[in-house]
Every structure is written in C-alpha cells, then in structure tokens.
Design a protein around this motif. Sequence first.
Motif, short mmCIF file in Angstrom:
data_model
loop_
_atom_site.label_atom_id
_atom_site.label_comp_id
_atom_site.label_asym_id
_atom_site.label_seq_id
_atom_site.Cartn_x
_atom_site.Cartn_y
_atom_site.Cartn_z
N TYR A 1 5.85 1.22 -4.58
CA TYR A 1 5.14 0.87 -5.90
C TYR A 1 6.09 1.54 -7.04
CZ TYR A 1 1.06 -0.82 -3.69
OH TYR A 1 -0.03 -1.16 -2.80
N GLY B 1 0.90 -1.22 -0.07
CA GLY B 1 0.10 -0.07 -0.15
C GLY B 1 0.92 1.38 0.16
N SER B 2 2.05 1.26 -0.02
CA SER B 2 2.94 2.47 -0.10
C SER B 2 3.13 2.77 -1.46
CB SER B 2 4.05 2.18 0.92
OG SER B 2 5.50 2.49 0.13
N VAL B 3 3.04 4.01 -1.64
CA VAL B 3 3.25 4.43 -2.96
C VAL B 3 4.77 4.68 -3.53
CG1 VAL B 3 2.95 6.56 -4.40
CG2 VAL B 3 1.04 6.25 -2.59
#
Lengths: 507, 657
Positions: free
Chosen positions: B639, B634-636
């Motif tokens: 990604y 979930g961490s940008v």
Amino acid sequence: MNDYIEALGYLAPELALTALAMVILVWDLLKKGRDSSHLGYATVAGMAVIAWMLLGQWDSLGDSGRHPETILGMVVIDRFGTFFKLFTVGSLAVVALYVLFDKRERKHGIGEYYFLLVGAAIGIFFMVSTNNLLLLMLGLELLSLASYSLAGFHKGDKRSAEAALKYIVFGGLSAGVMLYGISLLYGLTGTIDLNAMGTGSEGVGLAAQFATSPVPVAVAVVLVLAGFAYKVSVVPFHFWTPDVYQGAPTPVTTFLAVASKAAGFAVLLRFIGALFMVEGVQETVMAYSERIGLLLAILAAVTMTLGNLSALRQTNLKRMLAYSSIAHAGYVMIGLAAMTTQGFSAAVFYLAAYYFMNLGAFGFLLYFEGAAGSEDVASLKGLGWRYPVVSIAMVVFLISLTGLPPTVGFYGKLVLFYAGVDAGLAWLVVVAGLNSALSLFYYFRIVKSLFLAQADDKSGDGEPGLGGLIAVLSVATIVVGLFSGPLQRWSDSGTESLGLPPLEESK
Amino acid sequence: MGSFNWLWLLPFLPLAGSVCAATMHFGTLRARKEGNTGTRLSSIAGLIACGVMAAALALSLYAFIQLAGNREVTALESSSWAWIDAGSFSVELSMVVDRLSSVMLLVITGVGFLIHIYSIGYMKGDPGYAKFFAYLNLFVFAMLMLVLSSSLLGMFVGWEGVGLCSYLLIGFWHEKGWPAEAGQKAFVFNRVGDACFLLGSFLLIAIFDTLDLSDIANSVQANIGANSRLMALAALLLFGGACGKSAQFPLFTWLPDAMAGPTPVSALIHAATMVTAGVYLLLRLNPLYAAAPTVLFIIGCVGALTALIGASTALMQRDIKKVLAYSTVSQLGYMFLGIATGAWSAALFHLVTHAFFKGLLFLGSGSVIHGMRDEQDMYKMGGLRRHMPRTYITFLAGAAALSGIPLTSGFFSKDEILAHTFLHGGLYWPLWIVGIFSAILTAFYTWRMVALTFFGDERFDANKIRPHESPATMTLPLSILAVLALAGGLLNLPALHIPGEQALRDWISPVTAAGDAILYAGAQAHHPSLWLELVLLALGSAIALVFAHKGFHGFKNGWQHDDAMRSKRPELVGFLEHAWMVDSTYAAKIVAPLRLASYVIATLVDQMLIDGMVNGAGRLAMKSGSKLRSVVDGSVMSYALWMGAGASILTVVWTCF
C-alpha cells in the motif's frame, strides 16, 4: 486579558465540547463503568446544546458570513467552518445513538467510547476553522488519534485490532508526509498562514515562488495534498479504507465515513481555495491554478472509477459500502476540481446529501448485523419482507446513493454535474455519469437480495429504536431532495464566507 | 395579499386525512392477520375522511365569503414558497383562490363531501374500505393542488396526482382482472395527453419565461403578433392535454372503461371533478385561447364531435353506468364547445350544473346497483320505482336536468352554450346543428334509461334479488344533489330582461376579462336580442320535452324498441354500440403495429444488441474489479508503495504538463 476572555466567547462551542468530554470521562469513572447508556444520552443532549450554540453563531455572522478578526491569531470564525461543525455535531448525535442501539455492543464499561467520539469532534472543530497550518495539523492529529483508538475499540476482536494497527501505520505515514510538505511550504513562503501564503502578504506568495521554482512548490503541495487525500480516501491514498472500515465497529465506521471524511473535505476545500483561488493569481501564473484543477479532476475520475469497480465484486456489505464511500469522495472532487465558488458550494451540498444517505446506509448495516448476525450481502436474502420499514428505507438510501430522483442524492449530483460542466469539465461529468450507472449495479444487488428471494427464518429481531431512526433518515433523504432550497442556501452562504473571488473569467 | 397562508390547509388537510386512512388500512390488515375483523379501525378511516372533507368545505366556503364580501379583492393568495431554487431557474408556488378557482373549490369540496358521505354506505363491508378512503382523500388533495396552484408546474403535480388516483381507484377491485386493465388503459390514454401538456408547458416557458399562471394570462396581449404562432401551438398542445384528461375525441375511450371502478369514484372523479380539469385549464388560460381563433375552432369541432359520439353511443348501451359514462363524454364535449365560442362563463356554468346532475345520476345508479346486488344491466331491471322510491325520485330530478327539461339547471346551462354557438354564426353553424342534434339524442337516451330502470315489468328473479332502498347515508346526498340539480340554474339565469345581469358570468369576469378583451378587441360581445333568446329557449324546451317523451314511451315496457332497431339496421347499431369503432381502430392501426414493433425491438435490438453490449461491459467491469481486488492484498508495504508512486505521478503531472 479582556480581549482574551472576549475571544474565548467565540470558542464557546469548542469549549462546551471539551467540557462535555470531561464530564463524560469523570462520570464514567464515578459510575465505575457500570451502565454506560446515560453517557450516550448525555452525548446526544450535549450535541443538541452545541448545535444550538452553533446556530446562534451562524446567525450572528453578518453579510460576509465571517468574523473580521482571527481569534487568538489562529481560529477563523466563518459560516464555512460553522457548517461543518454543525455537520459534525449532527453526525455525532446519530453515531452516539447508533452506539446506544448497537445490539452487539457491551452495555458496560464503554464510557471511553463516547469520550473518544467527542474528542475526535474537538479535533474536527479546530481543523475546519483555521487557516493556520499548525492548528490544522493539531486538529487533524487529535481527530486521528481518537479515530485510531476507536477503530481498535473491540480489543478482543482480531479484525478490529488489525484495523487499528493499519490505520495507525498509514496515519503516521501520511501525517509525516504532510508535515514534510508543510515544512517545505513554510520554507518557500515564510509563513504558515494559508491566506498569507496565497496572497503573499507576508514573505513570498506561493504563486510568485511557482513562477521561479515550480518543482519545489509542486512537491510541497502534492505532499500536503497527499495528507488530505488520505483523510478523505482518494485513490491512490485510499488503501487503508476498506480494511479499516470493515474491521472497525460499525458506529465507528459510520463516524469515519461521514464526519471524518467531511472534515477532511472541509480542510481540502479551504486549502485549495486559499492557495489557488486568489485574486490576481490567475493573471500572473495561469498554469498555477489550472494545473491543480486538472490534477484534482484526474484524481476525481480515478477515485470514482476505482471505487465503483472495486465495489462491484464485494460480497461483504460493509466492505462494499467502504468502496462506495471512496467512489463518493470522487464525486465530491468534481466540485473541487471545478475551482469555482459554484463548484465548492456543490461539493458542500453533496457532502450534506451524503450525510443523510450514508448515515442511513450504515445504520441499516448496523440493524442488519444485529438482526442477522452477518455482514454478507447473501444473507440479506428475503429480509425485505421481514423488516419492511428498514428495508424500504435502505432502498431509499441506495436510490439516493445512485443519484436517482426524488432523493437528495439526485439533487446533489445535479448541482455537482452542473458546476462541472460550467467549469469546462464535461469529460469528468461524463465519467461520473457512467460511474453512477455502474454503481447502480452493485447497489441494486442489495435490493434484489432484500426483496427477490425467500427468507430462511434464522434471523432474530431488529432494534426498534434503530429502525425508527433509519426511517426518519430515509424520510429526510426524500424530503430534503424534494425541497432542496434551504440546504442549497446554507451551502451557498457557507461557501461564500470563504471569500473566494468569483473567478468568472477563468471558465 | 400574501397573508392567506391558511389556504395551504385546503390541499393538505385531505392529504393528512389520506395518510390517516392509509394507516388505518394497514392497521386493519394487521388486525385481520391476527384473526380480528378490524372493521372498527376501518370505519374510523371513513369518519376521518368525511371530517376532513367537511373541514375543507368549510374553508372553501370561508374563502368564497371573503371574496364575495369584498368585491374589490379578486384573489386570495398565500405567501409564495420557493419550491425549486436552482440558480437561474426558480419556481415559486403559492395557493391562490380567485373567482374561478373559488367556484371549482366549492364544487370539489361540496360534491366531494356528499360523495364521501355516500361512500360510507356504498363501500360498507368492502375489505378495502379504509384504503378506499385513503385514495379518495388523496384524490381530493391532488385535485385541490390542481385548482389552487399559482403555477403551471404546481398544476401539473395535481394533474398527475389526479391521474394516479384515478388509476388506483378504477383498478380498486383489481383482483377481478378487468378493472386493472381499465385502470391501465386510462393511465396510458392520459399519458398521451400529459405528454402534450408538458410540451405545451415547455413552449410557454420559452415564450413567457415563467410558469406563473396569472403572469402568463396577463402577458398574452403583449405577445400577440410577435409570438402568435407559438402561442397557438402551445394552446393546441395544452388542449391536447385537456383532451386526455377530459375524455375528448380521440382520447375518450378510456372513460367508459373507467366505470370498472366503484360507483362513487365514477361520480366524483369521472363525472364531477377530474374530467373537468381540462375545461378548467382552458378557462384559466383563456387569453391564450382568445388569441388563437383557429385553435378555438378546432376545439369547437372536437367538442361538437365528441358530444355527438357520446350521445349517439349512449343510445344503445345496456349497462346503466355505460350510458352515464358516454353521456359524460358527450356533456364534456358541450363544455369545450362553449369554450370554443368564447362563452367562458357558459362553459363553467355547465361544468357546475353537470357536476350536480351527473354526480346525482351516478350516485343514483350506484344506489340501484347496490339494491340490485351488483346488477348493472338495465335489461335485467325494470319496475324499480316501487322498491326504491327515494332513489327513483332523485334520479328523475337528475334525468330532467341532463335532458334539459325546462327550468332545471341543465336546461339553462346547455342552452346558453348552444345560444352562443348559434350567435357566433359562420363556421360555427354546423357545430350548432350538431349540438342541437346531440341534445335530441341526449333527451332520448336519458329517458330510455329511466324507463328501462324504473318502469315496466320486473325483469329479474324477484326471489333471488330483493331490491331494497339504500341506507340514509346514501339517499341523503342524493336528495341534496337533486335539489341542486333542479335549482342550479339560478346561478346564471339567462339575460332575458336585464342584459348583462348574469350572476356567474359577472362573478368570474375578472378572470375572463383578459380573454374577452382579446376576443372582442374593442367590439361589443354578442348579446342575443330578447326574442332570439326566447326562440332558442323555446326550441330547447320543445326538443327536450318531445324527445324525452319519445324515449320514455319507447322503453317503458321493455327493450323491444332496441331489438327492432337491431334487426332493421344491424350495422348502424353495431357501430353505435362500439362507440364509432374508435377502440377497434386503435387496436388495428396503433396497438397491433406497436406490438409488432416492440416485439422486434425486444428480441433483436434489446436482447441481442443492447444486452450483448451491456453484458460485455459488465463482464469487463467484473474482470477489472477482481484484478483490483488482487492489488488490495492487505499488505501494508505494498500500500505504501502505491501511495508513494501516486504522489510521484501527481508531482510529475503537475510539473511536466
């Protein structure tokens, strides 16, 4: 001036769409946000009119399936574009109905919902019918901006807001990357027209550039590809997908998974076709198009495998469908990697197949959210006996997504695999076959949950209209699967209008 | 040609009827849940089904008149429709009514219509009334697809469809248990045949590169010599398919068990129409068989043997429907014998007359069973002619035709087959003798059945069971069929004085011309001389009359004759009662070893080896799945890092490899 007016005639569907968007916006203002359902019906009616216009356009295009001139120097009118416009119109009509049927959606003050959906469609219309990278980028951005707002439409909902934020951050990143790639391409070839870039009719062709300086060309192409790959959620540019799909309102997720993804593929097909499947290029630089094929094949294999593996463990139905849609992007990539007209046509056909089964599956999700108030696979327990029609329809969609006969998904996979084997990608087809078997596992967990357990009587009633729509889609999934001839011919003539060389010798 | 698109209505009207009836069925179920009876909905289903059949009959008649009115036109064809269009392989499907299929059409829709009417009375009050009609109409749809399809693939769709409906209808009363098992048996036996059918079709694709039936029939001549062996093999395989569907030795044992279904089903599916599909298939492909004399002889042997097994087994049955079932097996054997001698029209003639008289006999037995409150044991009947006069009279007509009493339809059709066998001579001599012997047995068991059912003392408790005549919806179809059974011989009277003037033979001659051309290759077809034909007819009459008399007198006072046989020759009687022990041979030689093997495979190979592998792979996939999930945290930032890494890898792959 007369030329100008005449050219606008070809843009009638786009203009009609824009007019519809305006009408919706003004009407909503006049009604001061009270009951918005009229706007939904207006959208559906508008889609019917535009579909009729598009069908007329389809028929009016001659044997080549292409209008000989580029309208206003930017827009290409061909059957390929028209196919995807029809696809968009079809998806949007269903999505608008989903919004209307969405039990949890407010009935007031959501006029912008339809406005944004139609706005996104305008973006798609332009991006699928141009060879001009500038217009393509504009269309893509229009689609993206509308999508960002749609994803965050439930402002109060934390997840919806988070989804929109993530989407914007990634969208901005990938748009930047892509623009950088486009600027490099422009610098290398001196044109922003894809056809000119491929053939080298203005300035220097990309193939010729590759022969002298391969690395800049590779970097530029990969950067643009990354932008497209983001849009169609190909690994490793897919990370936004599960979060955004899960957080966005379900009708929006449907739109993103079906219409937006298909549009991304349309652009990708056009891009690859124009740059790499050009007559004469094979002879000069063999490695040029062969390597891109290999690259796409690797992306396909990785995407479908990771998509399916990730879907295995999901307990949330919406997230599972998100990963499943990633896996399906991998399957479509087979047709792309084949780098043949046959493969492209198979990819187009598969997208059409995907239309029926995925719209249906998301429709079921919406129905089930409304009835059970949850997205968990576990809470599907025994609902098959409570809502038999919708559940049986879902089983049909799942069978089709797995790729089993007698559904359209089976036929779609068949033509894709056929094209893959013909193009010498047997290994990729084997990987895809194994993946299909793997996907059976999580798809049928849903079936098991639906029918092999006792229901605890907590669920409420479903929306009958939505149930009917889903049933119609499931019937279509089977009927189009059994009688695939017409759809096959449509995707064939759409693909042929791209004017790709037969490329028989490259096998 | 090509403009007869209304032909599509023929199969699809019954399909629509089936859908309607099915809807009514679900409506009935819902009504019952709410406490109503739902009988009104159900009865509408029956009416719809019958209406649809009437329409189909009218269309069939119209098609027939079109053909008969203009002798130049030999076939009506709808425009074809590309069903499968996948690159190099394509299948075009159209509906064709030619001379042969027009006859089949009339039989299916005509007899089918009568049986639908009859079912209204017979199934009255059954909880699955609407469902029954849904299945029945679905069956007619599949049967019409089978007969009308221009392509072997379309025919196979119908072929499988009738098999499915047969399965559903045999097991219609599945809650009783044994009908479900009988349905399963029928299904499994048909699978064996269907596998042969498919293999044969594949071979035909390999030889002719098409599945279009008329193309195949027309190109057989050109392939003789080069592809003779392959064609013979294909013919044999397709005959294997016919054996399954038409209950020929060794695949016949499902048919007697199929009597577990409601009696109208036995009449429609297991006497008049579906079981003759195999005969139709062979007739349709007659040039293929004409080109393979060895295969024809095999068919003759199978047919004659089946005729004998069926007739001799029918001798000792107590259940009235079992007698008729074995009789059907036997009569189908005659049809195949007719095909084996190249007497195409004789086989079709017998098919038609058999549909009349056997349909009649089954419906008559159904009427008896109905009046006797579901009693099927003839030993517990007797003297019914007083209680059920109409059923009795019509049953007599059917029995006369079956046993070949002179001037009835069965007399002419059976004699024509036997005459052709006789004329063929050579190796077919023994087959003729077997055929004659079976005819003797047929006359005997038929009249034994009549005597046991309708004559003698009433061997039931008259206070408990009060036999009564059936309602008009049941007796009216009986009367019509009785007329047809008696007068059906007019269709194809023997060529007594004017050689070559036989109505049915002339009618289908365009279809059989190709087969005849190969069979006789320039020579004249065998035509019996007048005196020979008279002698054979006289012989047939004598046999029928003498043995009908014997059978009737032996049993008109009860079943003592059976008991006498049982005590005199117990092992022979046991052998006959159990249909030559074919079923028990299957059980010992095929089913038991298969069970053992499947048990071994299920436990050792499947549970331990395969499941182990699959579970291992599954665990591996699950593990990697959860690994992947931890990547998606979930961490940008992470990604974006992955995306950058991905793009770099792609660039490296492209430029360096």
